[in-house]
Design a protein around this motif. Structure first.
Motif, PDB file in Angstrom:
ATOM      1  N   LYS A   1       0.815  -1.224   0.000  1.00 36.87           N
ATOM      2  CA  LYS A   1       0.000   0.000   0.000  1.00 36.87           C
ATOM      3  C   LYS A   1       0.843   1.267   0.000  1.00 36.87           C
ATOM      4  N   ILE A   2       2.129   1.112   0.108  1.00 34.29           N
ATOM      5  CA  ILE A   2       2.969   2.302   0.251  1.00 34.29           C
ATOM      6  C   ILE A   2       4.231   2.194  -0.581  1.00 34.29           C
ATOM      7  N   THR A   3       4.594   3.270  -1.210  1.00 38.24           N
ATOM      8  CA  THR A   3       5.859   3.326  -1.939  1.00 38.24           C
ATOM      9  C   THR A   3       6.944   3.913  -1.050  1.00 38.24           C
ATOM     10  N   ARG A   4       6.594   4.991  -0.316  1.00 40.74           N
ATOM     11  CA  ARG A   4       7.622   5.606   0.514  1.00 40.74           C
ATOM     12  C   ARG A   4       7.009   6.411   1.651  1.00 40.74           C
ATOM     13  N   VAL A   5       7.569   6.211   2.831  1.00 43.42           N
ATOM     14  CA  VAL A   5       7.278   7.081   3.977  1.00 43.42           C
ATOM     15  C   VAL A   5       8.563   7.833   4.280  1.00 43.42           C
ATOM     16  N   ILE A   6       8.485   9.154   4.240  1.00 47.76           N
ATOM     17  CA  ILE A   6       9.661   9.988   4.464  1.00 47.76           C
ATOM     18  C   ILE A   6       9.576  10.661   5.824  1.00 47.76           C
ATOM     19  N   PHE A   7      10.615  10.429   6.625  1.00 50.25           N
ATOM     20  CA  PHE A   7      10.691  11.120   7.910  1.00 50.25           C
ATOM     21  C   PHE A   7      11.407  12.440   7.645  1.00 50.25           C
ATOM     22  N   CYS A   8      10.633  13.502   7.676  1.00 51.38           N
ATOM     23  CA  CYS A   8      11.174  14.818   7.334  1.00 51.38           C
ATOM     24  C   CYS A   8      11.550  15.552   8.612  1.00 51.38           C
ATOM     25  N   VAL A   9      12.838  15.549   8.909  1.00 52.92           N
ATOM     26  CA  VAL A   9      13.308  16.241  10.116  1.00 52.92           C
ATOM     27  C   VAL A   9      13.765  17.646   9.735  1.00 52.92           C
ATOM     28  N   PHE A  10      13.742  18.500  10.727  1.00 55.75           N
ATOM     29  CA  PHE A  10      14.054  19.904  10.461  1.00 55.75           C
ATOM     30  C   PHE A  10      15.279  20.345  11.250  1.00 55.75           C
ATOM     31  N   LEU A  11      15.471  19.699  12.391  1.00 57.08           N
ATOM     32  CA  LEU A  11      16.550  20.089  13.300  1.00 57.08           C
ATOM     33  C   LEU A  11      17.667  19.060  13.273  1.00 57.08           C
ATOM     34  N   GLU A  12      18.857  19.541  13.525  1.00 55.77           N
ATOM     35  CA  GLU A  12      20.044  18.690  13.581  1.00 55.77           C
ATOM     36  C   GLU A  12      19.855  17.580  14.607  1.00 55.77           C
ATOM     37  N   THR A  13      19.250  17.958  15.719  1.00 58.86           N
ATOM     38  CA  THR A  13      19.052  16.958  16.804  1.00 58.86           C
ATOM     39  C   THR A  13      18.206  15.806  16.306  1.00 58.86           C
ATOM     40  N   ASP A  14      17.134  16.133  15.628  1.00 58.89           N
ATOM     41  CA  ASP A  14      16.247  15.071  15.137  1.00 58.89           C
ATOM     42  C   ASP A  14      16.924  14.248  14.052  1.00 58.89           C
ATOM     43  N   PHE A  15      17.714  14.914  13.233  1.00 60.22           N
ATOM     44  CA  PHE A  15      18.426  14.182  12.172  1.00 60.22           C
ATOM     45  C   PHE A  15      19.324  13.110  12.795  1.00 60.22           C
ATOM     46  N   ALA A  16      20.072  13.517  13.830  1.00 60.38           N
ATOM     47  CA  ALA A  16      20.994  12.557  14.476  1.00 60.38           C
ATOM     48  C   ALA A  16      20.220  11.417  15.141  1.00 60.38           C
ATOM     49  N   ILE A  17      19.107  11.770  15.796  1.00 63.09           N
ATOM     50  CA  ILE A  17      18.306  10.747  16.479  1.00 63.09           C
ATOM     51  C   ILE A  17      17.732   9.754  15.476  1.00 63.09           C
ATOM     52  N   TYR A  18      17.131  10.271  14.399  1.00 61.30           N
ATOM     53  CA  TYR A  18      16.508   9.375  13.413  1.00 61.30           C
ATOM     54  C   TYR A  18      17.551   8.514  12.709  1.00 61.30           C
ATOM     55  N   LYS A  19      18.690   9.116  12.387  1.00 65.09           N
ATOM     56  CA  LYS A  19      19.707   8.359  11.656  1.00 65.09           C
ATOM     57  C   LYS A  19      20.175   7.175  12.495  1.00 65.09           C
ATOM     58  N   LYS A  20      20.393   7.437  13.765  1.00 72.03           N
ATOM     59  CA  LYS A  20      20.874   6.361  14.659  1.00 72.03           C
ATOM     60  C   LYS A  20      19.807   5.267  14.771  1.00 72.03           C
ATOM     61  N   LYS A  21      18.592   5.673  15.015  1.00 70.87           N
ATOM     62  CA  LYS A  21      17.527   4.694  15.244  1.00 70.87           C
ATOM     63  C   LYS A  21      17.141   3.947  13.968  1.00 70.87           C
ATOM     64  N   MET A  22      17.164   4.644  12.844  1.00 70.82           N
ATOM     65  CA  MET A  22      16.774   3.978  11.586  1.00 70.82           C
ATOM     66  C   MET A  22      17.787   2.910  11.202  1.00 70.82           C
ATOM     67  N   SER A  23      19.065   3.132  11.557  1.00 71.61           N
ATOM     68  CA  SER A  23      20.075   2.127  11.168  1.00 71.61           C
ATOM     69  C   SER A  23      19.867   0.843  11.951  1.00 71.61           C
ATOM     70  N   VAL A  24      19.109   0.930  13.037  1.00 71.65           N
ATOM     71  CA  VAL A  24      18.786  -0.301  13.782  1.00 71.65           C
ATOM     72  C   VAL A  24      17.420  -0.835  13.347  1.00 71.65           C
ATOM     73  N   ILE A  25      16.424   0.059  13.308  1.00 76.80           N
ATOM     74  CA  ILE A  25      15.039  -0.385  13.066  1.00 76.80           C
ATOM     75  C   ILE A  25      14.823  -0.816  11.620  1.00 76.80           C
ATOM     76  N   PHE A  26      15.499  -0.151  10.678  1.00 84.16           N
ATOM     77  CA  PHE A  26      15.302  -0.483   9.255  1.00 84.16           C
ATOM     78  C   PHE A  26      16.551  -1.129   8.668  1.00 84.16           C
ATOM     79  N   GLN A  27      17.137  -2.005   9.466  1.00 85.54           N
ATOM     80  CA  GLN A  27      18.361  -2.656   9.000  1.00 85.54           C
ATOM     81  C   GLN A  27      17.970  -3.847   8.131  1.00 85.54           C
ATOM     82  N   ASP A  28      18.455  -3.840   6.855  1.00 83.28           N
ATOM     83  CA  ASP A  28      18.198  -5.017   6.014  1.00 83.28           C
ATOM     84  C   ASP A  28      19.357  -5.964   6.187  1.00 83.28           C
ATOM     85  N   ASN A  29      19.085  -7.246   6.052  1.00 86.24           N
ATOM     86  CA  ASN A  29      20.174  -8.219   6.238  1.00 86.24           C
ATOM     87  C   ASN A  29      21.354  -7.901   5.333  1.00 86.24           C
TER      88      ASN A  29
END
Ligand code: 8NA
Length: 410
Positions: free
Chosen positions: A209-237
């Motif tokens: 049902k979805i092609t892309r969900v984009i997490f649109c961050v605006f602040l440096e703090t959020d960018f760092a938080i999302y980048k760290k967490k996404m590398s764990v949560i959306f890790q492909d084998n």
């Protein structure tokens, strides 16, 4: 001479019938970023030794369906962008103010017909002058630094309600801002956990049902938080996060444009709006976290987004003057917009609203990673390598991806 105010119903019907090329002539702002210029998480993190430009046969896995984008959500040319609104739906500041400003006065008029929205729920409108075809308005919890089961459930519900509206309207690309983490004071890390895990669960249940969900961050703090967490949560084998990413390396990923097919606009002519989603509140996890919420500067008082400025040449001169959002109109709406914000402001000095040179009021949040001297709300110099026409440019975006993703209408 003031131009005739458009009827939102007629405008919505007209716009939703246009194809992409025709719509592009109507964007209020000349810059936009189309989906195929936004790398998926997998593409951002493919092994470096993979040859440049090779066809990325994304396995259709989770990491092909999400992206992390740092910049202004109003330039994203997607099926929908999500607005962190208040219960009146009549605009305000922060991302809400930016979206209303970029969409034009018909957005306010359509929102005005929706009778507000409850916390955790979502309603959909046309995107009008935005590159996004639709705007999904959702109302996050006023957390004021405290995260209990109620706040967790409500924020989870914002993402679920928004995604359910996407599915019901057959939309396949969407961007979320960091809902509630600004003036509503939801701590950034727990908010990111809720956003990422709720979206992940939803994509796993609705993979087609979805092609892309984009997490649109605006602040440096959020960018760092999302980048760290996404590398764990959306890790492909096959694309394990590199060591740096796990350590939270904040060097922006490569700036290659994707070879991903631009998502087909499967919604031509759809025009339902105003659906309200019941949040189905199954929380990702109930946390009772007392955390420092995002530091915000003293509120200089809520300022209405400013009128469009022809001088900056950055707006489409044919567009109507933007009828600034008139807070007073809320009074006769009798909807608790002011209460929401009053509550939020009691405890949290609201963000300072600053006007940048586009005349757009962006919410200036104190970025914990350093002073913001540049006037951009994400604290970084505007490095615009985009080939643009001679008009003065005022691109707000600062994508973590390619700087040249911002396109300019000829
Ligand atoms: N900050 C203010 O002065 C102010 C005043 C009135 C209302 N509001 C708004 O704030 C309330 C909602 O609070 P909230 O914390 O959910 O939202 P918010 O205060 O807009 O913050 C949500 C997130 O969006 C980010 N953001 C700001 N502008 C953009 C942009 N152009 N593109 C992408 N992201 C952006 C912001 O940095 C934050 O991370 C609503 O009442 C809404 O009208 C803000």
């Amino acid at each position: 001479m003031s131009k005739k105010k458009k009827d939102w119903k007629i405008e919505r019907e007209r716009l939703l019938r246009l194809d992409r090329e025709e719509r592009r002539k109507e964007y209020r702002r000349q810059e936009f970023v189309c989906l195929d210029k936004i790398l998926s998480w997998r593409e951002e993190n493919k092994p470096n030794d993979q040859e440049e430009g090779t066809e990325l046969t994304g396995g259709g896995g989770l990491s092909d369906k999400v992206s992390l984008y740092k910049g202004d959500i109003t330039v994203l040319e997607l099926d929908a962008i999500v607005n962190a609104a208040n219960s009146s739906l009549l605009g305000g500041g922060g991302v809400d103010g930016c979206i209303h400003k970029a969409a034009g006065s018909c957005l306010y008029d359509e929102c005005n017909s929706l009778n507000g929205c409850e916390t955790g729920k979502a309603k959909i409108t046309c995107g009008y002058d935005l590159p996004a075809r639709y705007v999904i308005h959702t109302v996050g919890p006023v957390a004021r630094g405290h995260v209990g089961p109620t706040e967790t459930n409500d924020l989870t519900s914002c993402y679920q309600s928004s995604l359910r509206l996407m599915k019901e309207h057959g939309l396949s690309s969407v961007a979320f801002p960091c809902i509630s983490t600004g003036i509503y004071g939801f701590p950034n890390e727990p908010a990111a956990d809720i956003a990422l895990n709720t979206v992940k669960n939803w994509i796993e249940e609705n993979p087609d049902k979805i092609t892309r969900v984009i997490f649109c961050v605006f602040l440096e703090t959020d960018f760092a938080i999302y980048k760290k967490k996404m590398s764990v949560i959306f890790q492909d084998n096959d694309t394990e996060g590199t060591e740096e990413q796990e350590k939270g390396d904040d060097t922006p990923p490569s700036t290659k444009s994707t070879t991903q097919e631009e998502s087909e606009d499967s919604n031509r002519g759809k025009e339902e709006t105003g659906d309200e989603e019941e949040g189905d509140n199954d929380p990702v996890e109930n946390q009772d976290v007392e955390m420092e919420s995002q530091i915000q500067e003293e509120d200089s008082g809520h300022e209405e987004p400013n009128q469009e400025k022809d001088k900056d040449g950055n707006e489409n001169p044919d567009k109507d003057e933007d009828v600034g959002i008139d807070d007073n109109k809320d009074e006769d709406q009798g909807i608790d917009k002011d209460n929401d914000e009053e509550k939020a402001k009691e405890e949290q000095p609201a963000a300072k609203t600053e006007e940048d040179d586009t005349g757009m009021s962006t919410v200036e949040m104190e970025d914990v990673s350093g002073n913001n001297e540049t006037g951009t709300s994400n604290g970084e110099e505007i490095k615009d390598h985009v080939e643009i026409s001679e008009e003065p440019d005022s691109v707000l975006t600062d994508s973590i991806q390619s700087k040249d993703t911002v396109e300019k209408k000829e």
